[in-house]
Design a protein around this motif. Structure first.
Motif, mmCIF file in Angstrom:
data_model
loop_
_atom_site.group_PDB
_atom_site.id
_atom_site.type_symbol
_atom_site.label_atom_id
_atom_site.label_comp_id
_atom_site.label_asym_id
_atom_site.label_seq_id
_atom_site.Cartn_x
_atom_site.Cartn_y
_atom_site.Cartn_z
ATOM 1 N N SER A 16 -7.334 4.012 -5.082
ATOM 2 C CA SER A 16 -6.315 2.965 -5.086
ATOM 3 C C SER A 16 -6.085 2.432 -3.678
ATOM 4 O O SER A 16 -6.305 3.135 -2.689
ATOM 5 C CB SER A 16 -4.978 3.515 -5.626
ATOM 6 O OG SER A 16 -5.104 3.961 -6.957
ATOM 7 N N LEU A 17 -5.649 1.205 -3.627
ATOM 8 C CA LEU A 17 -5.218 0.571 -2.392
ATOM 9 C C LEU A 17 -4.046 -0.326 -2.702
ATOM 10 O O LEU A 17 -3.951 -0.863 -3.819
ATOM 11 C CB LEU A 17 -6.335 -0.269 -1.765
ATOM 12 C CG LEU A 17 -7.415 0.410 -0.950
ATOM 13 C CD1 LEU A 17 -8.472 -0.617 -0.526
ATOM 14 C CD2 LEU A 17 -6.856 1.113 0.263
ATOM 15 N N ARG A 18 -3.174 -0.524 -1.734
ATOM 16 C CA ARG A 18 -2.108 -1.515 -1.872
ATOM 17 C C ARG A 18 -2.217 -2.505 -0.722
ATOM 18 O O ARG A 18 -2.129 -2.122 0.442
ATOM 19 C CB ARG A 18 -0.727 -0.875 -1.873
ATOM 20 C CG ARG A 18 0.368 -1.888 -2.218
ATOM 21 C CD ARG A 18 1.740 -1.277 -2.301
ATOM 22 N NE ARG A 18 2.340 -1.083 -0.999
ATOM 23 C CZ ARG A 18 3.651 -1.010 -0.776
ATOM 24 N NH1 ARG A 18 4.494 -1.132 -1.803
ATOM 25 N NH2 ARG A 18 4.124 -0.819 0.431
ATOM 26 N N LEU A 19 -2.416 -3.739 -1.089
ATOM 27 C CA LEU A 19 -2.470 -4.803 -0.105
ATOM 28 C C LEU A 19 -1.079 -5.399 0.064
ATOM 29 O O LEU A 19 -0.302 -5.467 -0.885
ATOM 30 C CB LEU A 19 -3.443 -5.898 -0.550
ATOM 31 C CG LEU A 19 -4.865 -5.447 -0.873
ATOM 32 C CD1 LEU A 19 -5.729 -6.673 -1.219
ATOM 33 C CD2 LEU A 19 -5.480 -4.653 0.246
ATOM 34 N N SER A 20 -0.801 -5.846 1.277
ATOM 35 C CA SER A 20 0.458 -6.502 1.579
ATOM 36 C C SER A 20 0.189 -7.873 2.162
ATOM 37 O O SER A 20 -0.810 -8.082 2.853
ATOM 38 C CB SER A 20 1.268 -5.683 2.597
ATOM 39 O OG SER A 20 1.536 -4.387 2.122
ATOM 40 N N CYS A 21 1.091 -8.791 1.903
ATOM 41 C CA CYS A 21 1.008 -10.119 2.491
ATOM 42 C C CYS A 21 2.404 -10.517 2.934
ATOM 43 O O CYS A 21 3.295 -10.718 2.104
ATOM 44 C CB CYS A 21 0.457 -11.123 1.494
ATOM 45 S SG CYS A 21 0.390 -12.814 2.135
ATOM 46 N N THR A 77 7.538 -10.350 1.466
ATOM 47 C CA THR A 77 6.227 -9.734 1.312
ATOM 48 C C THR A 77 5.836 -9.649 -0.158
ATOM 49 O O THR A 77 6.679 -9.333 -1.002
ATOM 50 C CB THR A 77 6.220 -8.329 1.938
ATOM 51 O OG1 THR A 77 6.541 -8.437 3.326
ATOM 52 C CG2 THR A 77 4.852 -7.668 1.793
ATOM 53 N N VAL A 78 4.583 -9.949 -0.427
ATOM 54 C CA VAL A 78 4.027 -9.756 -1.763
ATOM 55 C C VAL A 78 2.961 -8.676 -1.673
ATOM 56 O O VAL A 78 2.270 -8.558 -0.651
ATOM 57 C CB VAL A 78 3.455 -11.080 -2.324
ATOM 58 C CG1 VAL A 78 2.280 -11.572 -1.508
ATOM 59 C CG2 VAL A 78 3.075 -10.929 -3.784
ATOM 60 N N TYR A 79 2.868 -7.872 -2.715
ATOM 61 C CA TYR A 79 1.961 -6.740 -2.729
ATOM 62 C C TYR A 79 0.948 -6.876 -3.869
ATOM 63 O O TYR A 79 1.235 -7.494 -4.899
ATOM 64 C CB TYR A 79 2.735 -5.435 -2.919
ATOM 65 C CG TYR A 79 3.780 -5.195 -1.877
ATOM 66 C CD1 TYR A 79 5.115 -5.503 -2.111
ATOM 67 C CD2 TYR A 79 3.442 -4.659 -0.638
ATOM 68 C CE1 TYR A 79 6.090 -5.299 -1.153
ATOM 69 C CE2 TYR A 79 4.405 -4.440 0.329
ATOM 70 C CZ TYR A 79 5.720 -4.764 0.070
ATOM 71 O OH TYR A 79 6.664 -4.556 1.029
ATOM 72 N N LEU A 80 -0.204 -6.262 -3.659
ATOM 73 C CA LEU A 80 -1.185 -6.146 -4.729
ATOM 74 C C LEU A 80 -1.578 -4.679 -4.810
ATOM 75 O O LEU A 80 -2.250 -4.157 -3.907
ATOM 76 C CB LEU A 80 -2.414 -7.014 -4.462
ATOM 77 C CG LEU A 80 -3.465 -6.985 -5.568
ATOM 78 C CD1 LEU A 80 -2.924 -7.686 -6.828
ATOM 79 C CD2 LEU A 80 -4.766 -7.662 -5.116
#
Length: 125
Positions: A16-21, A77-80
């Motif tokens: 798993s990974l969590r991306l942030s923007c 912030t939006v996360y994926l």
């Protein structure tokens, strides 16, 4: 609006990974925030998007059940969240912002006005 994506990296299949923007600037103009990805030799494709202040959310059918988009408006912030990653998920992931009101979640690249620099996700088999 300026977008700064982060959180990419190298992960084994199944991981798993969590991306942030993080968004800055005139964020009050944003209607939707989205994620796209581009694998080598392929076109950029829609991953997920959500309304910046609302409940409309959409995840690409091919990623539904594995990827989740969420946001923290207090942090702009939006996360994926990406689970059960596969080697075919390897790509540069871009976040994007759309400031034009729409009743449906936009999935076309052309609908998005602002783009982050991209973050590399590599999934090893």
């Amino acid at each position: 609006v300026q977008l700064q994506a982060s959180g990419g990296g190298l992960v084994q299949a199944g991981g798993s990974l969590r991306l942030s923007c993080a968004a800055s600037g005139r964020t009050f103009n944003i209607d939707f925030m989205g994620w796209f990805r581009q694998a080598p030799g392929k076109e950029r494709e829609f991953v997920a998007a959500m309304r910046w202040r609302g409940m409309n959310t959409r995840v690409s059918d091919s990623m539904k059940g594995r990827f989740t988009i969420s946001r923290d408006n207090t942090e702009n912030t939006v996360y994926l969240q990406m689970n059960s990653l596969k080697p075919e998920d390897t790509a540069v992931y871009y976040c994007a912002a759309d400031h034009t009101y729409s009743t449906v979640v936009p999935v076309d690249l052309s609908a998005y006005d602002y783009w982050g620099q991209g973050t590399q996700v590599t999934v090893s088999s």
